[in-house]
Motif scaffolding. Structure first.
Motif, PDB file in Angstrom:
ATOM      1  N   THR A   1       0.823  -1.196   0.000  1.00 25.06           N
ATOM      2  CA  THR A   1       0.000   0.000   0.000  1.00 25.06           C
ATOM      3  C   THR A   1       0.861   1.250   0.000  1.00 25.06           C
ATOM      4  O   THR A   1       2.066   1.202   0.238  1.00 25.06           O
ATOM      5  CB  THR A   1      -0.935   0.029   1.230  1.00 25.06           C
ATOM      6  OG1 THR A   1      -0.128  -0.004   2.415  1.00 25.06           O
ATOM      7  CG2 THR A   1      -1.882  -1.157   1.232  1.00 25.06           C
TER       8      THR A   1
ATOM      9  N   GLY B   1      -5.545   3.994   0.725  1.00 31.99           N
ATOM     10  CA  GLY B   1      -4.825   2.917   1.386  1.00 31.99           C
ATOM     11  C   GLY B   1      -5.063   1.536   0.819  1.00 31.99           C
ATOM     12  O   GLY B   1      -4.662   0.541   1.432  1.00 31.99           O
ATOM     13  N   ARG B   2      -5.690   1.456  -0.357  1.00 31.44           N
ATOM     14  CA  ARG B   2      -5.883   0.141  -0.981  1.00 31.44           C
ATOM     15  C   ARG B   2      -4.556  -0.394  -1.505  1.00 31.44           C
ATOM     16  O   ARG B   2      -3.685   0.373  -1.925  1.00 31.44           O
ATOM     17  CB  ARG B   2      -6.885   0.241  -2.131  1.00 31.44           C
ATOM     18  CG  ARG B   2      -8.248   0.746  -1.709  1.00 31.44           C
ATOM     19  CD  ARG B   2      -8.990  -0.219  -0.799  1.00 31.44           C
ATOM     20  NE  ARG B   2     -10.311   0.271  -0.453  1.00 31.44           N
ATOM     21  CZ  ARG B   2     -11.391   0.074  -1.182  1.00 31.44           C
ATOM     22  NH1 ARG B   2     -11.309  -0.607  -2.312  1.00 31.44           N
ATOM     23  NH2 ARG B   2     -12.551   0.562  -0.792  1.00 31.44           N
ATOM     24  N   SER B   3      -4.423  -1.691  -1.530  1.00 26.14           N
ATOM     25  CA  SER B   3      -3.192  -2.318  -2.025  1.00 26.14           C
ATOM     26  C   SER B   3      -3.169  -2.352  -3.543  1.00 26.14           C
ATOM     27  O   SER B   3      -4.191  -2.133  -4.205  1.00 26.14           O
ATOM     28  CB  SER B   3      -3.080  -3.746  -1.479  1.00 26.14           C
ATOM     29  OG  SER B   3      -4.023  -4.599  -2.126  1.00 26.14           O
TER      30      SER B   3
END
Length: 239
Positions: free
Chosen positions: A35, A135-137
């Protein structure tokens, strides 16, 4: 004639985008989710980013184009345009999820989009940016784009979707260490690149690639000059 294969960063061609890529970077195996640690390393001085974005296209296009810059909460309109074009600087999260440079803050892909591309191509990249900042991967971002297109919540490129990537100021990856070649990129419905002549030989003056995630095909056509009118040494046989 081409002296080497295309390595392009484009906003959602992988800038992506192939932006990019995009403004092509080769995907490598690195499937561990990761992230964004902080947006700070990706931010540029506002005036610097405006100039870099405009450098993607010839002045006759860029001077009246809308310009976006990256802020802490996503892209913001820095300049209101009047000709339908939009210029921006793509960042690394437009790359394939497995690319080790997915979070590399050095990557910058200046790009100017036609009005149809603004309507039907830009939303995908803006969504990627939104997800990255949230904050997403890397894996979650790609999955969300695939799902959004499948549900028709995100568009596929409409006719007339074109991008100019003619800037000297881009940085594509560590091996290229710069902008590579000036080129114009067309976005069309999915089609086998070989039907367009791509990959049949280095004497073919275009390169095409199916972008499976976005469900379209890019056609990259190199041009001899940068946006400032100076010749590209790689197109004229120099080094």
């Amino acid at each position: 004639m081409r002296s080497q294969k295309f390595v392009v960063f484009g906003l959602s061609s992988a800038l992506t985008f192939g932006f990019l890529t995009l403004w092509r970077m080769q995907s490598q195996e690195n499937t561990a989710p990761s992230t964004l640690a902080s947006i700070d390393p990706y931010l540029l001085d506002r005036d610097t980013e405006i100039a870099m974005a405009r450098s993607a296209a010839p002045p006759s296009i860029a001077k009246d184009a809308t310009v976006l810059v990256l802020g802490r909460h996503g892209y913001e309109t820095a300049v209101e345009g009047k000709n339908g074009f939009l210029c921006a600087v793509g960042r690394s999260w437009d790359l394939p999820k497995n690319n080790p440079a997915f979070w590399d803050p050095k990557i910058h892909g200046p790009i100017c989009l036609s009005a149809p591309a603004v309507r039907s191509f830009l939303p995908i990249y803006l969504k990627k940016t939104e997800l990255a900042i949230a904050g997403r991967s890397n894996i979650q971002i790609e999955a969300a784009i695939i799902d959004g297109i499948a549900k028709s919540e995100l568009p596929t490129p409409e006719p007339g979707s074109v991008s100019y990537m003619m800037s000297k100021q881009g940085y594509l990856n560590a091996s290229i260490r710069g902008p590579w070649l000036p080129h114009v990129m067309f976005f069309v419905p999915e089609i086998d690149p070989k039907a367009l002549g791509s990959d049949l030989g280095d004497d073919v003056p275009l390169d095409a690639r199916e972008e499976k995630i976005g469900r379209y095909t890019t056609i990259d056509v190199p041009v001899s000059n940068w946006s400032d009118g100076t010749p590209s040494p790689k197109m004229t046989g120099g080094h």
